[in-house]
Design a protein around this motif. Structure first.
Motif, mmCIF file in Angstrom:
data_model
loop_
_atom_site.group_PDB
_atom_site.id
_atom_site.type_symbol
_atom_site.label_atom_id
_atom_site.label_comp_id
_atom_site.label_asym_id
_atom_site.label_seq_id
_atom_site.Cartn_x
_atom_site.Cartn_y
_atom_site.Cartn_z
ATOM 1 N N PHE A 80 39.256 -5.333 -65.482
ATOM 2 C CA PHE A 80 38.885 -4.290 -64.538
ATOM 3 C C PHE A 80 38.825 -4.901 -63.140
ATOM 4 N N THR A 81 39.599 -4.353 -62.219
ATOM 5 C CA THR A 81 39.670 -4.881 -60.866
ATOM 6 C C THR A 81 39.414 -3.759 -59.874
ATOM 7 N N GLY A 82 39.009 -4.146 -58.684
ATOM 8 C CA GLY A 82 38.779 -3.156 -57.637
ATOM 9 C C GLY A 82 38.213 -3.815 -56.396
ATOM 10 N N ARG A 83 37.712 -2.974 -55.509
ATOM 11 C CA ARG A 83 37.114 -3.421 -54.263
ATOM 12 C C ARG A 83 35.659 -2.989 -54.262
ATOM 13 N N LEU A 84 34.778 -3.900 -53.921
ATOM 14 C CA LEU A 84 33.362 -3.589 -53.869
ATOM 15 C C LEU A 84 33.098 -2.570 -52.767
ATOM 16 N N SER A 92 36.909 -8.636 -60.080
ATOM 17 C CA SER A 92 37.490 -8.397 -61.409
ATOM 18 C C SER A 92 36.457 -8.806 -62.445
ATOM 19 N N PHE A 93 36.459 -8.098 -63.556
ATOM 20 C CA PHE A 93 35.590 -8.495 -64.666
ATOM 21 C C PHE A 93 36.232 -8.100 -65.984
ATOM 22 N N GLU A 94 35.839 -8.824 -67.020
ATOM 23 C CA GLU A 94 36.288 -8.547 -68.382
ATOM 24 C C GLU A 94 35.083 -8.104 -69.185
ATOM 25 N N LEU A 95 35.326 -7.286 -70.187
ATOM 26 C CA LEU A 95 34.251 -6.656 -70.927
ATOM 27 C C LEU A 95 34.459 -6.841 -72.423
ATOM 28 N N SER A 125 36.718 2.318 -66.387
ATOM 29 C CA SER A 125 37.321 2.305 -65.046
ATOM 30 C C SER A 125 36.609 3.273 -64.110
ATOM 31 N N THR A 126 36.147 4.398 -64.620
ATOM 32 C CA THR A 126 35.411 5.331 -63.767
ATOM 33 C C THR A 126 34.075 4.748 -63.321
ATOM 34 N N ILE A 127 33.495 3.900 -64.140
ATOM 35 C CA ILE A 127 32.246 3.246 -63.767
ATOM 36 C C ILE A 127 32.525 2.098 -62.801
ATOM 37 N N LYS A 148 24.743 0.716 -68.111
ATOM 38 C CA LYS A 148 25.422 1.958 -67.722
ATOM 39 C C LYS A 148 26.725 2.120 -68.502
ATOM 40 N N ILE A 149 27.482 1.037 -68.648
ATOM 41 C CA ILE A 149 28.728 1.081 -69.431
ATOM 42 C C ILE A 149 28.425 1.423 -70.881
ATOM 43 N N LEU A 150 27.400 0.797 -71.433
ATOM 44 C CA LEU A 150 27.010 1.046 -72.818
ATOM 45 C C LEU A 150 26.646 2.519 -73.026
ATOM 46 N N LYS A 151 25.861 3.068 -72.135
ATOM 47 C CA LYS A 151 25.443 4.467 -72.235
ATOM 48 C C LYS A 151 26.651 5.402 -72.133
#
Length: 177
Positions: A80-84, A92-95, A125-127, A148-151
């Motif tokens: 997952f990549t993006g801009r803060l 970027s982060f892996e889950l 990705s929406t999160i 939040k991802i878990l929920k």
């Protein structure tokens, strides 16, 4: 002479093998023998005839006292990549997601989750669009983000008709550039 070089070592091996088995005491584990040892018979007789039923409410995990519980996980293959949002840095982060269920159930659940992994990626990705610097840079922020991802993933599973059995979400690797 040639036959002596072949049969002498082979005979010595057979002799030592036989002699070794004579010295080892056999405990008759019950795997190959039908007869029961006296200890097992005494143990069965000493048990009370009125055994209490196993209460599944106190059993951990799925509540199945027969099958052992185990952790099973799925590493989401997407990065997952993006801009803060606040600092405009790239991240970027892996889950990875994990479940704690009975042995067989955990395997089937992870296999079913693997089949819909692309849908899970879109949910995460929406999160990941709304990530701030503190969400990834601090331990507390990563904990809030994974909760939040878990929920969200469990709510998504309910909508898809699955049991919401994702018990843990882990950010296993993250980078901020």
């Amino acid at each position: 002479m040639f036959y002596l070089q072949i049969f002498l070592p082979a005979g010595l091996v057979v002799f030592l093998f036989s002699f070794g088995h004579i010295l080892v005491e056999n405990d008759y584990s019950g795997v190959y023998f039908i007869e029961q040892s006296e200890e097992l018979i005494e143990e069965e007789n000493s048990e009370a005839p009125n055994t209490t039923e196993v209460n599944s409410e106190n059993a951990p995990g799925d509540g199945n006292p027969v099958l052992p519980d185990k952790y099973n996980y799925l590493k989401i293959e997407n990065v997952f990549t993006g801009r803060l949002l606040d600092t405009k840095e790239l991240f970027s982060f892996e889950l990875a997601i994990a479940t704690y269920q009975t042995n067989v159930t955990a395997d089937f659940f992870i296999k079913a989750i693997y089949e819909i992994e692309s849908k899970l990626v879109s949910e995460v990705s929406t999160i990941a669009v709304d990530v701030n610097h503190n969400d990834l840079a601090t331990t507390e922020g990563r904990k809030v983000l994974t909760d939040k991802i878990l929920k969200e993933l469990n709510e998504f599973l309910v909508e898809e008709g699955f049991n919401p059995d994702i018990h843990y979400a882990y950010i296993i690797n993250y980078n901020i550039i």
